[in-house]
Design a protein around this motif. Structure first.
Motif, mmCIF file in Angstrom:
data_model
loop_
_atom_site.group_PDB
_atom_site.id
_atom_site.type_symbol
_atom_site.label_atom_id
_atom_site.label_comp_id
_atom_site.label_asym_id
_atom_site.label_seq_id
_atom_site.Cartn_x
_atom_site.Cartn_y
_atom_site.Cartn_z
ATOM 1 N N CYS A 43 -2.570 14.674 1.572
ATOM 2 C CA CYS A 43 -2.280 15.584 0.463
ATOM 3 C C CYS A 43 -2.577 14.942 -0.886
ATOM 4 C CB CYS A 43 -0.827 16.013 0.515
ATOM 5 S SG CYS A 43 0.341 14.652 0.256
ATOM 6 N N ASN A 44 -2.695 13.631 -0.873
ATOM 7 C CA ASN A 44 -3.007 12.894 -2.114
ATOM 8 C C ASN A 44 -1.865 12.841 -3.118
ATOM 9 O OD1 ASN A 44 -5.333 11.387 -2.338
ATOM 10 N ND2 ASN A 44 -6.632 13.189 -2.534
ATOM 11 N N TYR A 45 -0.655 13.268 -2.718
ATOM 12 C CA TYR A 45 0.477 13.163 -3.639
ATOM 13 C C TYR A 45 0.733 11.690 -3.986
ATOM 14 C CZ TYR A 45 1.720 18.081 -2.929
ATOM 15 O OH TYR A 45 1.712 19.454 -2.893
ATOM 16 N N CYS A 46 0.277 10.805 -3.095
ATOM 17 C CA CYS A 46 0.497 9.374 -3.321
ATOM 18 C C CYS A 46 -0.481 8.798 -4.357
ATOM 19 C CB CYS A 46 0.405 8.606 -2.010
ATOM 20 S SG CYS A 46 -1.109 8.885 -1.114
ATOM 21 N N ARG A 47 -1.301 9.665 -4.944
ATOM 22 C CA ARG A 47 -2.158 9.169 -6.031
ATOM 23 C C ARG A 47 -1.334 8.794 -7.260
ATOM 24 N NH1 ARG A 47 -8.095 11.905 -6.603
ATOM 25 N NH2 ARG A 47 -8.978 10.908 -4.767
ATOM 26 N N ILE A 48 -0.059 8.996 -7.149
ATOM 27 C CA ILE A 48 0.878 8.548 -8.182
ATOM 28 C C ILE A 48 0.977 7.015 -8.184
ATOM 29 C CG2 ILE A 48 2.924 8.643 -6.689
ATOM 30 C CD1 ILE A 48 4.308 10.040 -9.122
ATOM 31 N N CYS A 49 0.442 6.396 -7.156
ATOM 32 C CA CYS A 49 0.425 4.933 -6.985
ATOM 33 C C CYS A 49 -0.050 4.230 -8.266
ATOM 34 C CB CYS A 49 -0.514 4.599 -5.825
ATOM 35 S SG CYS A 49 -1.016 2.874 -5.765
ATOM 36 N N PRO A 50 0.706 3.263 -8.780
ATOM 37 C CA PRO A 50 0.300 2.568 -10.019
ATOM 38 C C PRO A 50 -1.075 1.912 -9.908
ATOM 39 C CG PRO A 50 2.554 2.006 -9.439
ATOM 40 C CD PRO A 50 2.006 2.791 -8.286
ATOM 41 N N THR A 51 -1.368 1.340 -8.770
ATOM 42 C CA THR A 51 -2.675 0.696 -8.607
ATOM 43 C C THR A 51 -3.791 1.737 -8.655
ATOM 44 O OG1 THR A 51 -1.683 -1.060 -7.309
ATOM 45 C CG2 THR A 51 -4.059 -0.775 -7.086
ATOM 46 N N PHE A 52 -3.572 2.878 -7.997
ATOM 47 C CA PHE A 52 -4.590 3.924 -8.058
ATOM 48 C C PHE A 52 -4.764 4.425 -9.489
ATOM 49 C CE2 PHE A 52 -6.047 8.281 -8.144
ATOM 50 C CZ PHE A 52 -7.238 8.167 -7.442
ATOM 51 N N LYS A 53 -3.652 4.553 -10.201
ATOM 52 C CA LYS A 53 -3.722 5.047 -11.587
ATOM 53 C C LYS A 53 -4.640 4.170 -12.440
ATOM 54 C CE LYS A 53 -0.423 8.372 -11.939
ATOM 55 N NZ LYS A 53 -0.877 9.714 -12.156
ATOM 56 N N VAL A 54 -4.709 2.880 -12.095
ATOM 57 C CA VAL A 54 -5.562 1.972 -12.861
ATOM 58 C C VAL A 54 -6.977 1.937 -12.276
ATOM 59 C CG1 VAL A 54 -5.943 -0.445 -13.490
ATOM 60 C CG2 VAL A 54 -3.660 0.542 -13.676
ATOM 61 N N GLU A 55 -7.086 1.745 -10.972
ATOM 62 C CA GLU A 55 -8.415 1.516 -10.385
ATOM 63 C C GLU A 55 -9.160 2.799 -10.018
ATOM 64 O OE1 GLU A 55 -8.905 -1.701 -7.712
ATOM 65 O OE2 GLU A 55 -8.501 -2.961 -9.458
ATOM 66 N N ARG A 56 -8.423 3.816 -9.643
ATOM 67 C CA ARG A 56 -8.974 5.145 -9.380
ATOM 68 C C ARG A 56 -9.963 5.224 -8.227
ATOM 69 N NH1 ARG A 56 -7.115 9.276 -11.832
ATOM 70 N NH2 ARG A 56 -5.820 8.911 -13.635
ATOM 71 N N TRP A 57 -9.891 4.277 -7.299
ATOM 72 C CA TRP A 57 -10.718 4.384 -6.100
ATOM 73 C C TRP A 57 -9.825 4.657 -4.899
ATOM 74 C CZ3 TRP A 57 -15.689 5.194 -6.213
ATOM 75 C CH2 TRP A 57 -16.430 4.772 -7.321
ATOM 76 N N GLU A 58 -10.319 5.506 -4.010
ATOM 77 C CA GLU A 58 -9.557 5.894 -2.818
ATOM 78 C C GLU A 58 -9.068 4.696 -2.010
ATOM 79 O OE1 GLU A 58 -9.194 9.190 -0.545
ATOM 80 O OE2 GLU A 58 -8.477 9.385 -2.582
ATOM 81 N N SER A 59 -9.893 3.650 -1.961
ATOM 82 C CA SER A 59 -9.561 2.518 -1.100
ATOM 83 C C SER A 59 -8.280 1.812 -1.516
ATOM 84 C CB SER A 59 -10.718 1.509 -1.080
ATOM 85 O OG SER A 59 -11.070 1.158 -2.395
ATOM 86 N N VAL A 60 -7.843 2.005 -2.759
ATOM 87 C CA VAL A 60 -6.583 1.388 -3.162
ATOM 88 C C VAL A 60 -5.422 2.380 -3.125
ATOM 89 C CG1 VAL A 60 -7.662 -0.354 -4.643
ATOM 90 C CG2 VAL A 60 -6.870 1.781 -5.657
ATOM 91 N N SER A 61 -5.729 3.640 -2.875
ATOM 92 C CA SER A 61 -4.635 4.613 -2.822
ATOM 93 C C SER A 61 -3.969 4.520 -1.450
ATOM 94 C CB SER A 61 -5.164 6.028 -3.054
ATOM 95 O OG SER A 61 -5.714 6.544 -1.860
ATOM 96 N N PRO A 62 -2.679 4.839 -1.382
ATOM 97 C CA PRO A 62 -2.019 4.790 -0.075
ATOM 98 C C PRO A 62 -2.730 5.644 0.978
ATOM 99 C CG PRO A 62 -0.399 4.938 -1.823
ATOM 100 C CD PRO A 62 -1.733 5.113 -2.476
ATOM 101 N N LYS A 63 -3.140 6.842 0.564
ATOM 102 C CA LYS A 63 -3.839 7.710 1.519
ATOM 103 C C LYS A 63 -5.139 7.050 1.992
ATOM 104 C CE LYS A 63 -7.151 11.285 1.291
ATOM 105 N NZ LYS A 63 -7.929 12.093 0.378
#
Lengths: 384, 432
Positions: free
Chosen positions: A18-38
């Motif tokens: 669902c990508n709700y985990c894009r709230i992840c601080p690391t994703f917020k900075v790097e913005r690549w899927e590979s660092v997002s929890p999903k």
């Protein structure tokens, strides 16, 4: 790879993407899927189907600060925090430990702290004129407050002394709690520290342990009991963060008995280890209010709090990333135009101060709760 | 120098945020859906590069190199839809719009002008600060993007009162392959060439979306006996938003979440300012509106089929669901103005034989829905073989597509069927 993940397969497949985990601080900075929890879950799913993770993708697994915000928003309730730590433990076994994390482990192995500081200097902060007793209440200062944020340890000793609370402090016998190792996939090494710490505490008749470090608190309160159970070791200690202890022992005195109050607007940064991981939200806030400061909340607060960026070994291995996350957290405080940003963790304080410095900001002043309590004591003619 | 090498070199030189990493590419070559493995291998391919543009100029450059190297473009939001709309059919460039996420709220005109990568709920949070509110937003608003939902032609929360996203847009700005490289400003009747077109006719670079004055939302829950009773209530009381949730949905929620929802068929009707229906307050259900997929945990996979069914045939469709779906399932129906999006959710397991069986059921329901005057919520890649039957003005849209994208590089295979996918999916619908 597939083999080492076999028993985690249900969690990995449960992701709704669902990508709700894009709230992840690391994703917020790097913005690549590979660092997002999903994204990481999808990579694990690919690994289960025999796709090999290369070093670049492996690194992305360690860019997670283990803040646990993803677990908080996961719609299918995957126990992500546990999954990330477990995955890290297994990845390091087959692929090795990242260089900065190895260095931390090596330092702990030799010096009993991740900073590579001499054991002999561990109690160098301890203020003159304050007595340590053989009390069963132990103040565990932790590595960061002992070597890098001594003002927190000093404030704590003064506060305890002011309220005439007898406490023990193990000086050079205090050793690292093992949090750093547990968060960076080196559980086997951490287990040795667990056993050693418990032996020391038992030998000294300790029953209650007070920490000023959110990382130590989480490790003692959550990880130690679990590891002890696995190893068949008794764990009978009461673990309290200083904020809990002071709120319990002297909260009313500070609120009602100390007439001179602090002035200014403050916000509170929930350390992930103390808040989201361990559920301690109210006591620090109660103390801030009791001090007289006007407490306002940032956009992300309590269960939804945003990581400072330092945890999970990220500050050590990915400094730039960690500072960018720190800046995002500072931005939330800046939006409130506060005088003080208060936390309950020396590592958060140290990192947010570093982020503030690189951002060339003048405000807010970054304080630990122990410093706030000491300030109000001093306002009322206390210890200085 | 090989063409691919030259392409890579140029892309790296032009853009700050690109990835050619094969695993990163895997992550950007799928969407929320999980389709049977053998089918997935046959109908999709991996992208060749991921580009994250930061500006309209970047988007313009993407179009230029796409044309120069004949690389298809696959625009991508948060990939929270499941029709393959963001799945590359023939490799090419996945354009991840997540960095183009700025938006500005105009309090006077009550509109928000947004880049395509902005998250719906971020807009709503800002709008609320100005005492404004989005009129409609997707149930995945916490993560889905403005561009993605417009390209999907979305229906969602608020659609009972305000219809689909197309009815709530003032203007969009678009770039395409036509010789003039300036952005096109599109309004009124011309919006139909882009809304719900999955980026096949142009890349949306900005949208002006209508807002409304914020009014307190009052959610009311009512027990209903059958979907047609719910329809009557919706038609009579005209709520802002209405969702009918089946008793099975609540049972599954209780199982996976440990809640104690009453296990009944419940209509959640949300009114603005004043309740239009007697019933109990339902803030718990309303607050859960973003989480219909929670029940996936029962699976761990989930097969879902979404059909837009005219109000008058909802009773028949519900009867067909009962007849056709033997597996444990839940139903959620989102009411729009004259039709409803009926979502049948079947917890399944992609590692198990039942997964194929559940997909067969899904295809059956799709057919049944179409016989009852309905249509799939979207066609994307997987259902493009149905486009001609279900899209109004299909021939006109195809003519337009050929004009603005003569080399068919804009999200090929989506909406407009191409290659072997339509045939394969049609066969899959018949045999699995």
């Amino acid at each position: 790879m597939a083999k080492i993940l076999e028993d985690l397969v249900d969690e990995i497949y449960a992701c709704a993407q669902c990508n709700y985990c894009r709230i992840c601080p690391t994703f917020k900075v790097e913005r690549w899927e590979s660092v997002s929890p999903k994204g990481r879950l999808y990579l694990l799913k690919l690994s289960l189907n025999n796709s090999e993770l290369d070093n670049l993708m492996l690194k992305d697994f360690f860019k997670c600060t283990t803040c646990g915000l993803c677990e908080n928003v996961c719609i299918v309730g995957i126990p992500l925090l546990k999954l990330w730590e477990e995955t890290r433990n297994r990845l390091t076994k087959v692929k090795g430990v990242l260089p900065a994390h190895k260095k931390l482990a090596d330092s702990i192995g030799i010096y009993m702290n991740p900073y590579g500081e001499e054991k002999e200097l561990r109690d160098g902060w301890f203020p003159e004129g304050i007595e340590v007793s053989n009390s069963n209440v132990l103040y565990f200062a932790g590595c960061t407050a002992s070597y890098r944020a001594k003002e927190i340890a000093i404030s704590t000793a003064k506060i305890l002394s002011h309220f005439e609370i007898e406490f023990n402090y193990l000086r050079k016998d205090e050793i690292c709690c093992g949090s750093t190792l547990l968060r960076t996939g080196q559980k086997d090494k951490a287990e040795k520290l667990v056993e050693r710490n418990i032996k020391i505490w038992n030998k000294n008749g300790i029953e209650t342990i007070i920490t000023t470090c959110a990382g130590c608190y989480r490790t003692f309160a959550l990880d130690y009991p679990e590891i002890c159970e696995e190893k068949g070791i008794d764990f009978n200690f009461e673990i309290l963060h200083l904020s809990q202890f002071i709120e319990r022992e002297a909260g009313k005195i500070i609120k009602n008995g100390m007439k001179a109050k602090l002035r200014g607007k403050a916000t509170y940064h929930d350390p992930c280890h103390l808040g989201r991981h361990a559920g301690v939200y109210n006591e620090p806030r109660e103390l801030i209010r009791a001090s007289g400061l006007d407490l306002v909340e940032m956009e992300h607060t309590r269960e939804d709090s945003f990581c400072c960026g330092a945890g999970g070994g990220v500050r050590a291995q990915f400094r730039d990333l960690s500072l960018e996350i720190g800046k995002l957290r500072l931005k939330e405080a800046l939006e409130l135009d506060v005088d003080y940003l208060i936390s309950c963790c020396p590592f958060c304080k140290m990192h947010l101060s570093h982020s503030k410095k690189v951002s060339e900001l003048e405000k807010p002043e970054i304080l630990d709760i122990s410093e706030v309590i000491l300030k109000v004591i001093n306002e009322n003619g206390g210890v200085e | 120098m090989e063409i691919m090498e030259k392409f890579e070199m140029e892309v790296r030189k032009l853009f700050s945020h690109v990835s050619f990493h094969p695993l990163e590419i895997k992550l950007y070559s799928h969407d929320i859906s999980v389709i049977p493995g053998y089918l997935e291998k046959m109908v999709s391919s991996d992208a060749e590069v991921i580009i994250q543009p930061e500006s309209v100029d970047d988007v313009r450059e993407i179009l230029r190199i796409s044309g120069e190297y004949s690389k298809p473009i696959v625009p991508r939001g948060s990939a929270t839809s499941g029709y393959g709309g963001v799945v590359p059919l023939k490799g090419g460039i996945v354009v991840d719009f997540s960095r183009m996420n700025h938006f500005e709220i105009d309090e006077e005109t009550k509109t928000v002008k947004s880049e395509p990568g902005a998250i719906w709920w971020d807009i709503q949070k800002e709008a609320r600060k100005k005492n404004l509110s989005l009129r409609i937003y997707p149930t995945s608003a916490l993560s889905s993007t403005v561009g993605g939902w417009i390209a999907q032609g979305g229906l969602g929360i608020g659609s009972t009162m305000f219809g689909g996203i197309g009815e709530n847009i003032e203007e969009i700005e678009v770039l395409d392959f036509e010789r003039d490289k300036r952005v096109k400003k599109v309004r009124h009747d011309n919006l139909k060439y882009y809304i719900g077109m999955e980026g096949t006719t142009g890349l949306i670079t900005s949208s002006a979306i209508k807002l409304m004055d914020y009014k307190e939302e009052i959610p009311v829950a009512a027990d209903v006996k059958g979907v047609m009773e719910a329809v009557k209530i919706v038609e009579r009381t005209k709520p802002y938003s209405a969702i009918l949730m089946s008793s099975e949905f609540f049972r599954m929620m209780n199982e996976v979440k440990g809640t104690d929802f009453e296990e009944k068929d419940i209509l959640l009707a949300v009114y603005l300012e004043k309740a239009g229906l007697d019933g109990r307050d339902a803030y718990d259900l309303w607050n859960d509106r973003f989480y219909p997929l929670r029940i996936k945990k029962k699976g761990p996979s989930l097969v879902s089929i979404e059909s837009l069914i005219p109000f008058e045939n909802l009773g028949s469709y519900y009867r067909e669901i009962k007849k056709e779906v033997a597996a444990d399932h839940a139903v959620q129906t989102y009411f729009s103005k004259k039709e409803a999006n009926v979502i049948v959710l079947i917890p399944s397991d992609e590692r198990d034989k039942r997964f194929m069986k559940d997909w067969k059921t899904a295809f059956k329901l799709l057919k049944v829905g179409m016989k009852l005057g309905g249509r799939p919520y979207a066609t994307g890649l997987y259902l493009s073989y149905l486009s001609r039957r279900i899209i109004l003005d299909y021939d006109e849209l195809l003519k337009f597509k050929k004009k603005v994208d003569p080399a068919n590089l804009l999200n090929p295979g989506k909406i407009f069927p191409e290659g072997r996918v339509p045939m394969l999916m049609k066969i899959a619908g018949l045999v699995i």
